[in-house]
Design a protein around this motif. Structure first.
Motif, mmCIF file in Angstrom:
data_model
loop_
_atom_site.group_PDB
_atom_site.id
_atom_site.type_symbol
_atom_site.label_atom_id
_atom_site.label_comp_id
_atom_site.label_asym_id
_atom_site.label_seq_id
_atom_site.Cartn_x
_atom_site.Cartn_y
_atom_site.Cartn_z
ATOM 1 N N LEU A 195 0.830 -1.175 -0.029
ATOM 2 C CA LEU A 195 0.012 -0.099 -0.007
ATOM 3 C C LEU A 195 0.786 1.192 0.123
ATOM 4 O O LEU A 195 0.183 2.462 -0.403
ATOM 5 C CB LEU A 195 -1.057 0.039 1.238
ATOM 6 N N ALA A 225 -2.930 3.470 -4.186
ATOM 7 C CA ALA A 225 -4.184 3.343 -3.538
ATOM 8 C C ALA A 225 -4.472 1.910 -3.460
ATOM 9 O O ALA A 225 -3.996 1.017 -4.380
ATOM 10 C CB ALA A 225 -5.214 4.220 -4.273
ATOM 11 N N LEU A 226 -5.515 1.470 -2.707
ATOM 12 C CA LEU A 226 -5.906 -0.113 -2.600
ATOM 13 C C LEU A 226 -6.268 -0.441 -3.920
ATOM 14 O O LEU A 226 -6.181 -1.514 -4.263
ATOM 15 C CB LEU A 226 -6.933 -0.029 -1.689
ATOM 16 N N PRO A 261 -13.727 6.272 -4.960
ATOM 17 C CA PRO A 261 -12.895 6.135 -4.091
ATOM 18 C C PRO A 261 -12.614 7.251 -3.012
ATOM 19 O O PRO A 261 -12.746 8.424 -3.735
ATOM 20 C CB PRO A 261 -11.477 5.637 -4.793
ATOM 21 N N GLY A 287 -5.836 3.302 7.316
ATOM 22 C CA GLY A 287 -4.730 2.208 6.621
ATOM 23 C C GLY A 287 -5.304 0.848 7.042
ATOM 24 O O GLY A 287 -5.001 -0.050 6.177
ATOM 25 N N GLU A 289 -7.875 -0.703 4.707
ATOM 26 C CA GLU A 289 -7.265 -1.190 3.471
ATOM 27 C C GLU A 289 -6.131 -2.208 3.706
ATOM 28 O O GLU A 289 -6.340 -3.119 2.854
ATOM 29 C CB GLU A 289 -6.305 0.377 2.838
ATOM 30 N N LEU A 327 -6.866 -5.715 1.839
ATOM 31 C CA LEU A 327 -5.841 -6.353 0.967
ATOM 32 C C LEU A 327 -5.173 -7.843 1.265
ATOM 33 O O LEU A 327 -5.173 -8.583 0.548
ATOM 34 C CB LEU A 327 -4.549 -5.477 0.920
ATOM 35 N N LEU A 383 -13.829 -4.200 -5.772
ATOM 36 C CA LEU A 383 -13.773 -3.183 -4.477
ATOM 37 C C LEU A 383 -15.021 -2.477 -4.576
ATOM 38 O O LEU A 383 -15.057 -1.742 -5.693
ATOM 39 C CB LEU A 383 -12.653 -2.747 -4.629
ATOM 40 N N TYR A 397 -16.994 0.927 -3.144
ATOM 41 C CA TYR A 397 -17.109 1.964 -2.070
ATOM 42 C C TYR A 397 -18.495 2.453 -1.922
ATOM 43 O O TYR A 397 -19.075 2.981 -3.002
ATOM 44 C CB TYR A 397 -16.357 3.450 -2.440
ATOM 45 N N LEU A 433 -17.246 -0.311 2.927
ATOM 46 C CA LEU A 433 -16.277 -0.753 1.933
ATOM 47 C C LEU A 433 -16.452 -2.060 1.780
ATOM 48 O O LEU A 433 -16.068 -2.783 3.033
ATOM 49 C CB LEU A 433 -14.543 -0.023 2.457
#
Length: 240
Positions: free
Chosen positions: A85, A89-90, A112, A117, A120, A124, A147, A149, A154
């Motif tokens: 990361l 970005a993710l 997004p 963090g 994320e 991930l 993914l 948003y 999320l």
């Protein structure tokens, strides 16, 4: 999620080792610093009337210790974030992850926005684990990582068209199911990690070519715009 018995045990052992490492590091840094601050402030309180000059010096020393501990705590938190990361970005990291997997595609839905963090990082790791299981067990030709948003959530979904398995048949066991799919150890670890964030992690699948969907949802409140925050802070002001 997770591998067969041996793989699940290895993952659990790795989690315990990391927990022990963090506990030791926190003890040697943050906990020791807090103890020092407590002693310094306690001494300052005793000297406040008799020797105010010395008391002020002790308070300044406590403040310096607090700054050092804050920097150390931030370093520890930064080290916990996945290194991937730091490159982007993710969504970009997930897109790159899918590009390295045969038959995998990435989809981004919604707009997004910045999220913590730790959220994320958890998503991930969930995607990496799901893709690893597809590679090892699913015999899939297509994998789609999505993914999404949403206003207050999320979400991550990893779908594959592989052989599938019966999640109920392997839940609570550390051995693989009939098609070589993983047992419940990795799923329990995933659910625990996501539960720490107030979210949920589920697996939907069926044996005999039914495919598998791993879904993770974590609540992520929409940040209040700065202008709206300032307006609320002014007595008698109204938004809109």
């Amino acid at each position: 999620m997770g591998g067969a018995g041996g793989q699940g045990e290895a993952v659990a052992a790795g989690v315990l080792r990391e927990r022990d490492r963090l506990a030791a590091e926190l003890h040697d840094t943050v906990a020791q610093g807090l103890t020092s601050m407590h002693l310094l402030l306690d001494a300052a309180d005793r000297e406040w009337t008799r020797e105010p000059g010395r008391a002020r010096l002790l308070v300044r020393q406590a403040a310096a210790t607090a700054r050092e501990n804050l920097a150390e705590a931030r370093r520890i938190i930064r080290d916990l974030a996945p290194a991937e990361l730091e490159r982007g970005a993710l969504a970009d990291v997930l897109r790159e992850l899918c590009a390295g997997e045969d038959g995998a595609r990435f989809r981004l839905e919604g707009e997004p926005r910045p999220v913590p963090g730790r959220v994320e990082g958890a998503l991930l790791r969930a995607a990496q684990g799901a893709l690893a299981n597809v590679r090892r067990h699913a015999r899939a030709s297509v994998v789609v990582v999505t993914l999404t948003y949403q206003p207050y959530v999320l979400a991550l979904d990893v779908w594959d068209d592989g052989v599938g398995f019966d999640p109920a048949a392997v839940a609570g066991h550390g051995h693989p199911g009939g098609h070589g799919h993983p047992g419940g150890d990795g799923l329990r670890l995933l659910r625990r990690r996501i539960a720490y964030l107030g979210g949920t992690a589920t697996v939907e699948s069926s044996p005999g070519g039914g495919g598998t969907v791993v879904s993770v949802c974590v609540p992520v409140p929409v940040p209040v715009p700065a202008a709206e925050t300032e307006a609320r802070a002014v007595p008698g002001s109204r938004s809109g």
